[in-house]
Enzyme design. Structure first.
Site, PDB file in Angstrom:
ATOM      1  N   ASP A 272       0.837  -1.203   0.000  1.00 39.26           N
ATOM      2  CA  ASP A 272       0.000   0.000   0.000  1.00 39.26           C
ATOM      3  C   ASP A 272       0.868   1.247   0.000  1.00 39.26           C
ATOM      4  O   ASP A 272       1.355   1.683   1.041  1.00 39.26           O
ATOM      5  CB  ASP A 272      -0.925   0.001   1.220  1.00 39.26           C
ATOM      6  CG  ASP A 272      -1.850   1.222   1.231  1.00 39.26           C
ATOM      7  OD1 ASP A 272      -2.027   1.832   0.160  1.00 39.26           O
ATOM      8  OD2 ASP A 272      -2.386   1.537   2.307  1.00 39.26           O
ATOM      9  N   LYS A 279       1.650   7.913   0.592  1.00 40.66           N
ATOM     10  CA  LYS A 279       2.076   7.912   1.986  1.00 40.66           C
ATOM     11  C   LYS A 279       3.468   8.541   2.112  1.00 40.66           C
ATOM     12  O   LYS A 279       4.245   8.571   1.147  1.00 40.66           O
ATOM     13  CB  LYS A 279       2.158   6.470   2.511  1.00 40.66           C
ATOM     14  CG  LYS A 279       0.825   5.769   2.672  1.00 40.66           C
ATOM     15  CD  LYS A 279       1.036   4.346   3.170  1.00 40.66           C
ATOM     16  CE  LYS A 279      -0.283   3.618   3.360  1.00 40.66           C
ATOM     17  NZ  LYS A 279      -1.051   4.135   4.502  1.00 40.66           N
ATOM     18  N   ASP A 349      -5.798   6.450  -0.295  1.00 45.61           N
ATOM     19  CA  ASP A 349      -5.150   5.667   0.758  1.00 45.61           C
ATOM     20  C   ASP A 349      -6.178   5.010   1.684  1.00 45.61           C
ATOM     21  O   ASP A 349      -5.819   4.256   2.572  1.00 45.61           O
ATOM     22  CB  ASP A 349      -4.198   6.555   1.573  1.00 45.61           C
ATOM     23  CG  ASP A 349      -3.264   5.751   2.460  1.00 45.61           C
ATOM     24  OD1 ASP A 349      -3.034   4.566   2.142  1.00 45.61           O
ATOM     25  OD2 ASP A 349      -2.773   6.291   3.472  1.00 45.61           O
ATOM     26  N   GLU A 351      -8.105   2.612   0.853  1.00 47.09           N
ATOM     27  CA  GLU A 351      -8.404   1.623  -0.189  1.00 47.09           C
ATOM     28  C   GLU A 351      -8.916   0.298   0.361  1.00 47.09           C
ATOM     29  O   GLU A 351      -9.621  -0.441  -0.336  1.00 47.09           O
ATOM     30  CB  GLU A 351      -7.151   1.381  -1.048  1.00 47.09           C
ATOM     31  CG  GLU A 351      -6.149   0.369  -0.503  1.00 47.09           C
ATOM     32  CD  GLU A 351      -5.575   0.739   0.853  1.00 47.09           C
ATOM     33  OE1 GLU A 351      -5.300  -0.190   1.635  1.00 47.09           O
ATOM     34  OE2 GLU A 351      -5.399   1.935   1.140  1.00 47.09           O
ATOM     35  N   ARG A 353     -11.170  -0.417   2.567  1.00 48.43           N
ATOM     36  CA  ARG A 353     -12.643  -0.488   2.619  1.00 48.43           C
ATOM     37  C   ARG A 353     -13.253  -0.632   1.231  1.00 48.43           C
ATOM     38  O   ARG A 353     -14.366  -1.130   1.086  1.00 48.43           O
ATOM     39  CB  ARG A 353     -13.189   0.742   3.334  1.00 48.43           C
ATOM     40  CG  ARG A 353     -12.952   2.067   2.634  1.00 48.43           C
ATOM     41  CD  ARG A 353     -13.034   3.247   3.569  1.00 48.43           C
ATOM     42  NE  ARG A 353     -11.901   3.301   4.490  1.00 48.43           N
ATOM     43  CZ  ARG A 353     -11.762   4.199   5.459  1.00 48.43           C
ATOM     44  NH1 ARG A 353     -12.695   5.110   5.653  1.00 48.43           N
ATOM     45  NH2 ARG A 353     -10.706   4.183   6.238  1.00 48.43           N
TER      46      ARG A 353
END
Length: 497
Positions: A272, A279, A349, A351, A353
């Site tokens: 991620d 991030k 970010d 993502e 869910r």
């Protein structure tokens, strides 16, 4: 390392290391007193010198005591005369394991039956926790090191118990062995580097598991199938990566076909970056652990298969890689989910869910008894509960109570957070049915609120393991294997095992 259960007199055991408990105040239990008498008071003589206070986990190693067949005697502190809590019981076991790790003997024998552990009446719970602690403590991940860990001399640990308690100890060890193997698989998958562990790799692991077990059917849905099913949110997460997304379906048949299954849904974001909502670079390497929800489902299924539990279980792994590219989803994009609800993606970010919401809708086709999703979903959960406790939310009080109880008994605890209707308003969007974030307040709760809109057709619980799935930073960094113990305990309870 093998764990063996025996019911014999401790004084007659021939072993490299005999382990005895000593309470604070140099108190010896009945078993330890018998060993002391056989050695002509050698143990009590040592204790009188004050070398061991008896606090939980303290140890003292004695060599070649007279009158015993054991080569060594290891004394371990067990605290005061009150029952130990789970944490101090683990201290005792870890203290023993730490010493045995450095000894040359190939075996050891533990004489700890008369130690009381709070809330674990009888033999099963106490010995299961002991066995899990020993087996999990022996875990090593050195697959990518050119210098492998030194092979440990210790190969077998014998647990001595009375004849009356032997069956329960054996049951505890059997369950602990299955759970620990499941945790090891979860840790292995979590610790793998993301250039190796991607959605297609996880799909291959699932297929291999299916080939090894006749009552496990595996289906892998590729990106075309995901798109054709109308899983617009799921598809959007993976569209920026060269690694295509996969929905992995593993169907375990341990009961009659007519029996409704339990469904576990695992978030499997194999890396991620945050996507376009990138991030910060510091610590981003740990985002390989964003698939630990899926890894914990793998591990739980491994335990269920080892025990052949008489239940039906469906495992759904929502696997994707969240990367920035010219084809990646943008903040402001609107996607249509499998349920028909539209989502405005305000932050790429958030993502997890998005892959979960479509997978929760897919779960409806199995007509489940209950659905539990497991996800490293929100940093807000770490702020709320730290790294010790899993966040728990859901739409069914009975299910939540069962999970809380399972976590307590497995010493893999969760804590329930509210899912009040007022929080849903934070997800309002002027352009779509729902936004994928709800602002800075109550982030764990609003994430669960988002998921709840896709889980209305069944009993549902959400477990946020962002704080418990791995240890962050430093030389101890690595996946923990949680919440495999909690999930397995929940399924053991459902199976009546």
């Amino acid at each position: 390392m093998d764990l063996v259960v025996k019911s014999v007199a401790a004084v007659s055991v021939k072993t490299a290391t005999l382990v005895l408990g000593v309470g604070e105040g140099r108190l010896l239990g009945a078993q330890a007193k018998a060993i002391d008498e056989a050695s002509n008071g050698a143990i009590s003589a040592v204790l009188k010198r004050g070398d061991l206070a008896g606090k939980p986990g303290q140890t003292l190693l004695l060599q070649a005591l007279p009158g015993l067949k054991a080569e060594r005697v290891l004394l371990v502190g067990t605290g005061n005369d009150q029952a130990l809590n789970d944490r101090n019981w683990r201290k005792v076991v870890n203290g023993v394991a730490g010493v045995l790790k450095g000894l040359g003997g190939t075996d050891a024998t533990l004489v700890l039956e008369d130690i009381a552990v709070e809330g674990r009446d009888g033999h099963y719970g106490k010995y299961r926790l002991l066995a899990e602690t020993l087996l999990s403590g022996a875990y090593v991940f050195d697959r990518f090191k050119s210098q492998k860990a030194e092979p440990r001399a210790l190969k077998k640990i014998t647990l001595l118990t009375s004849q009356a308690g032997q069956a329960e100890v054996e049951r505890g060890v059997k369950h602990a062995t299955a759970i620990s193997a499941g945790m090891a698989l979860t840790r292995d998958l979590g610790n793998l580097p993301p250039n190796l562990c991607h959605p297609s790799f996880l799909a291959e692991q699932a297929k291999d598991m299916g080939k090894a077990h006749k009552n496990l059917k595996v289906e892998v849905l590729d990106e075309k199938k995901i798109k054709d099913l109308g899983m617009g949110a799921f598809y959007a997460v993976g569209q920026g990566s060269d690694q295509p997304p996969r929905l992995i379906v593993m169907n375990y048949q341990g009961a009659k076909k007519s029996e409704k299954p339990y469904v576990l849904v695992g978030k499997g974001i194999t890396f991620d970056t945050g996507g376009i909502s990138l991030k910060p670079g510091a610590g981003m390497d740990e985002m390989k652990y964003d698939m630990c929800g899926a890894a914990s489902v793998f591990g739980t299924l491994q335990a269920v298969l080892a025990l052949q539990l008489p239940i039906n279980l469906v495992c759904l792994l929502a696997c994707a890689e969240n990367m920035p590219s010219g084809g990646a989803t943008r903040p402001g994009d609107i996607v249509t989910t499998m349920s028909g609800q539209t989502v405005e993606i305000l932050n790429t970010d958030a993502e997890g869910r998005l892959v979960l919401c479509d997978t929760l809708t897919y779960a409806e086709r199995f007509k489940p008894q209950a659905v539990i999703d497991i996800a490293t979903l929100t940093g807000a959960c770490i702020v709320a509960l730290g790294s010790h406790t899993t966040g728990l939310l859901g739409n069914d009080d009975a299910l939540l109570s069962q999970l809380l109880d399972a976590g307590k008994r497995a010493d893999d605890r969760a804590w329930q957070l509210p899912l009040f209707e007022e929080y849903q308003e934070q997800l309002d969007s002027p352009f779509a049915d729902i936004a994928n974030i709800g602002g800075p307040k109550a982030g764990t709760i609003t994430a669960a609120c988002f998921l709840s809109r896709f889980a209305k057709q069944y009993h549902w619980a959400h477990m946020d393991i962002a704080g418990t799935a791995w240890i962050s930073g430093g030389k101890e960094k690595g996946a923990t294997g949680r919440p495999v113990p909690l999930l397995t305990q929940y399924l053991l309870d459902r199976a009546g095992a």
